[in-house]
Motif scaffolding. Structure first.
Motif, PDB file in Angstrom:
ATOM      1  N   ARG A 153      -1.832   3.253   6.501  1.00 30.96           N
ATOM      2  CA  ARG A 153      -2.219   4.658   6.690  1.00 30.96           C
ATOM      3  C   ARG A 153      -2.950   5.193   5.465  1.00 30.96           C
ATOM      4  O   ARG A 153      -3.931   5.917   5.595  1.00 30.96           O
ATOM      5  N   SER A 207       1.139   7.874  12.158  1.00 29.73           N
ATOM      6  CA  SER A 207       2.336   8.561  11.682  1.00 29.73           C
ATOM      7  C   SER A 207       3.340   8.745  12.806  1.00 29.73           C
ATOM      8  O   SER A 207       4.510   8.378  12.673  1.00 29.73           O
ATOM      9  N   HIS A 263       2.736   2.413   5.913  1.00 31.20           N
ATOM     10  CA  HIS A 263       2.242   3.463   5.027  1.00 31.20           C
ATOM     11  C   HIS A 263       1.027   2.979   4.231  1.00 31.20           C
ATOM     12  O   HIS A 263       0.061   3.727   4.063  1.00 31.20           O
ATOM     13  N   TRP A 304       8.257   0.335   6.984  1.00 27.59           N
ATOM     14  CA  TRP A 304       7.661   1.656   6.759  1.00 27.59           C
ATOM     15  C   TRP A 304       6.611   1.569   5.659  1.00 27.59           C
ATOM     16  O   TRP A 304       5.525   2.128   5.784  1.00 27.59           O
ATOM     17  N   ASP A 305       6.930   0.842   4.577  1.00 27.77           N
ATOM     18  CA  ASP A 305       5.979   0.692   3.471  1.00 27.77           C
ATOM     19  C   ASP A 305       4.690   0.024   3.929  1.00 27.77           C
ATOM     20  O   ASP A 305       3.593   0.460   3.568  1.00 27.77           O
ATOM     21  N   LEU A 331       5.407   5.487  11.760  1.00 27.14           N
ATOM     22  CA  LEU A 331       6.145   5.878  10.559  1.00 27.14           C
ATOM     23  C   LEU A 331       7.257   6.891  10.814  1.00 27.14           C
ATOM     24  O   LEU A 331       8.353   6.763  10.263  1.00 27.14           O
ATOM     25  N   ALA A 383       3.019   5.658  -2.037  1.00 21.27           N
ATOM     26  CA  ALA A 383       2.867   4.223  -1.783  1.00 21.27           C
ATOM     27  C   ALA A 383       2.937   3.382  -3.049  1.00 21.27           C
ATOM     28  O   ALA A 383       3.625   2.359  -3.084  1.00 21.27           O
ATOM     29  N   GLU A 442       0.024  10.869  -0.794  1.00 20.87           N
ATOM     30  CA  GLU A 442       0.380   9.655  -0.058  1.00 20.87           C
ATOM     31  C   GLU A 442       0.127   8.393  -0.883  1.00 20.87           C
ATOM     32  O   GLU A 442       0.906   7.436  -0.827  1.00 20.87           O
TER      33      GLU A 442
END
Length: 148
Positions: free
Chosen positions: A132, A95, A129, A125-126, A99, A24, A20
């Motif tokens: 996250r 998530s 993320h 989304w970025d 996301l 990113a 992940e």
């Protein structure tokens, strides 16, 4: 046996964090540097691949952390493992709620059918993320610290 649980949980969670983190800070930056159509196609393909794999990885990390927390309830570091498991649960909720809906749309996009706001959706989304990744890095750090 307990040592094996600690190691397996930490390794599986650490590998997930590494993937992940790479998405990113490396993969998505590569896609942004490509010509628009190629970058968008790469993200769609990556979303399909990782979208199929990551739910199992996240759930496995949560379950293993939960088992560790229960099995090691009376051991030093149990509080750290409980908090780590809680953070991993937060990452799953992030998530599912934030996301996955964007990912489910973006994996079907092509240059011919993508919506006018596709870049804004990818940027959103970025941002989610990145948050996250911060959560799972914190969880991983707590798991590693609990072993020490």
């Amino acid at each position: 046996m307990f040592d094996a649980l600690e190691i397996v949980t930490t390794v599986i969670t650490g590998l997930m964090v590494g993937v992940e983190f790479s998405v990113a800070f490396i993969v998505n930056r590569i896609f942004k540097a490509l010509p628009e159509e190629a970058g968008q196609a790469g993200r769609a393909h990556g979303g399909r691949m990782l979208g199929a794999l990551m739910p199992f990885w996240y759930i496995t990390s949560v379950v293993l952390s939960g088992v560790w927390a229960v099995a090691g309830w009376d051991r030093e570091g149990a509080g750290l493992v409980i908090v780590a498991a809680g953070l991993l649960i937060v990452s799953v909720l992030m998530s599912v709620l934030l996301l996955v809906p964007i990912n489910n749309r973006s994996v079907t996009w092509t240059p011919e059918n993508r919506p006018a706001d596709w870049k804004e959706q990818q940027d959103r989304w970025d941002r989610y993320h990145y948050a996250r990744v911060g959560v799972i890095v914190a969880a991983f750090t707590l798991l590693v610290t609990a072993i020490a």
